[in-house]
Design a protein around this motif. Structure first.
Motif, PDB file in Angstrom:
ATOM      1  N   TYR A  65      33.551  37.614  39.662  1.00 53.24           N
ATOM      2  CA  TYR A  65      34.487  36.528  39.986  1.00 53.24           C
ATOM      3  C   TYR A  65      35.637  37.018  40.863  1.00 53.24           C
ATOM      4  O   TYR A  65      36.142  36.273  41.707  1.00 53.24           O
ATOM      5  N   LEU A  66      36.034  38.263  40.669  1.00 48.54           N
ATOM      6  CA  LEU A  66      37.045  38.840  41.563  1.00 48.54           C
ATOM      7  C   LEU A  66      36.482  38.947  42.976  1.00 48.54           C
ATOM      8  O   LEU A  66      37.211  38.747  43.954  1.00 48.54           O
ATOM      9  N   GLU A  67      35.188  39.230  43.075  1.00 44.93           N
ATOM     10  CA  GLU A  67      34.521  39.283  44.387  1.00 44.93           C
ATOM     11  C   GLU A  67      34.552  37.901  45.054  1.00 44.93           C
ATOM     12  O   GLU A  67      34.821  37.786  46.248  1.00 44.93           O
ATOM     13  N   TYR A  68      34.289  36.854  44.283  1.00 47.29           N
ATOM     14  CA  TYR A  68      34.366  35.484  44.818  1.00 47.29           C
ATOM     15  C   TYR A  68      35.789  35.181  45.286  1.00 47.29           C
ATOM     16  O   TYR A  68      35.994  34.588  46.353  1.00 47.29           O
ATOM     17  N   SER A  69      36.758  35.581  44.477  1.00 53.80           N
ATOM     18  CA  SER A  69      38.157  35.370  44.806  1.00 53.80           C
ATOM     19  C   SER A  69      38.520  36.076  46.109  1.00 53.80           C
ATOM     20  O   SER A  69      39.189  35.509  46.977  1.00 53.80           O
ATOM     21  N   LEU A  70      38.056  37.303  46.244  1.00 51.50           N
ATOM     22  CA  LEU A  70      38.317  38.079  47.458  1.00 51.50           C
ATOM     23  C   LEU A  70      37.674  37.405  48.675  1.00 51.50           C
ATOM     24  O   LEU A  70      38.283  37.327  49.742  1.00 51.50           O
ATOM     25  N   GLY A  71      36.473  36.897  48.503  1.00 55.25           N
ATOM     26  CA  GLY A  71      35.809  36.175  49.593  1.00 55.25           C
ATOM     27  C   GLY A  71      36.616  34.971  50.040  1.00 55.25           C
ATOM     28  O   GLY A  71      36.788  34.729  51.239  1.00 55.25           O
ATOM     29  N   SER A  72      37.157  34.230  49.085  1.00 56.51           N
ATOM     30  CA  SER A  72      37.998  33.075  49.414  1.00 56.51           C
ATOM     31  C   SER A  72      39.273  33.509  50.123  1.00 56.51           C
ATOM     32  O   SER A  72      39.758  32.815  51.019  1.00 56.51           O
ATOM     33  N   ALA A  73      39.804  34.656  49.742  1.00 57.27           N
ATOM     34  CA  ALA A  73      41.017  35.173  50.390  1.00 57.27           C
ATOM     35  C   ALA A  73      40.746  35.497  51.858  1.00 57.27           C
ATOM     36  O   ALA A  73      41.565  35.203  52.731  1.00 57.27           O
ATOM     37  N   PHE A  74      39.596  36.088  52.134  1.00 58.80           N
ATOM     38  CA  PHE A  74      39.247  36.390  53.526  1.00 58.80           C
ATOM     39  C   PHE A  74      38.955  35.106  54.308  1.00 58.80           C
ATOM     40  O   PHE A  74      39.312  34.992  55.485  1.00 58.80           O
ATOM     41  N   GLU A  75      38.332  34.150  53.654  1.00 58.60           N
ATOM     42  CA  GLU A  75      38.071  32.866  54.302  1.00 58.60           C
ATOM     43  C   GLU A  75      39.392  32.173  54.636  1.00 58.60           C
ATOM     44  O   GLU A  75      39.564  31.634  55.735  1.00 58.60           O
ATOM     45  N   TRP A  76      40.356  32.204  53.698  1.00 59.09           N
ATOM     46  CA  TRP A  76      41.662  31.592  53.940  1.00 59.09           C
ATOM     47  C   TRP A  76      42.371  32.277  55.103  1.00 59.09           C
ATOM     48  O   TRP A  76      42.996  31.614  55.936  1.00 59.09           O
ATOM     49  N   GLU A  77      42.229  33.593  55.202  1.00 60.71           N
ATOM     50  CA  GLU A  77      42.848  34.326  56.317  1.00 60.71           C
ATOM     51  C   GLU A  77      42.281  33.851  57.655  1.00 60.71           C
ATOM     52  O   GLU A  77      43.014  33.691  58.634  1.00 60.71           O
TER      53      GLU A  77
END
Length: 118
Positions: A65-77
């Motif tokens: 789930y942290l990996e999913y969160s990180l993916g969303s963070a990069f997408e938001w960037e």
């Protein structure tokens, strides 16, 4: 189990959600179902995945789930870059938010690395 409300990564990403909603309010109306929706959904996904991960029975599942969160963070960037390129935000605001999202990305990565996965 972790109490997600006490996690710095969750609190920092919740602050980013507020920032995202605040800046997208000034975007053009025609972007309502485009980048405004996408950017805010992405921002919300970051702390949501962190909190959902805390409910899992193992650190291995939490790490996913942290990996999913990180993916969303990069997408938001990426969406932040699009907003800047389309002149929806100033260079000053862009740099401020870019620094914030990069910090959140590092924090999530570090937290994930610190989990004992055995």
């Amino acid at each position: 189990m972790h109490n997600f409300k006490k996690l710095k990564i969750w609190n920092e990403s919740m602050a980013l959600v507020s920032e995202s909603y605040k800046i997208t309010r000034s975007f053009p109306k025609f972007e309502t179902y485009g980048i405004i929706n996408q950017m805010n959904r992405c921002a919300v996904s970051i702390p949501s995945n962190i909190s959902e991960g805390t409910s899992k029975s193992s650190n291995k599942h939490f790490a996913q789930y942290l990996e999913y969160s990180l993916g969303s963070a990069f997408e938001w960037e990426t969406q932040l870059n699009v907003a800047f390129n389309e002149d929806y935000i100033s260079e000053e605001k862009f740099k401020e938010l870019e620094d914030k999202i990069k910090q959140i990305q590092k924090m999530i990565s570090s937290f994930k690395s610190g989990l004992k996965l055995s």
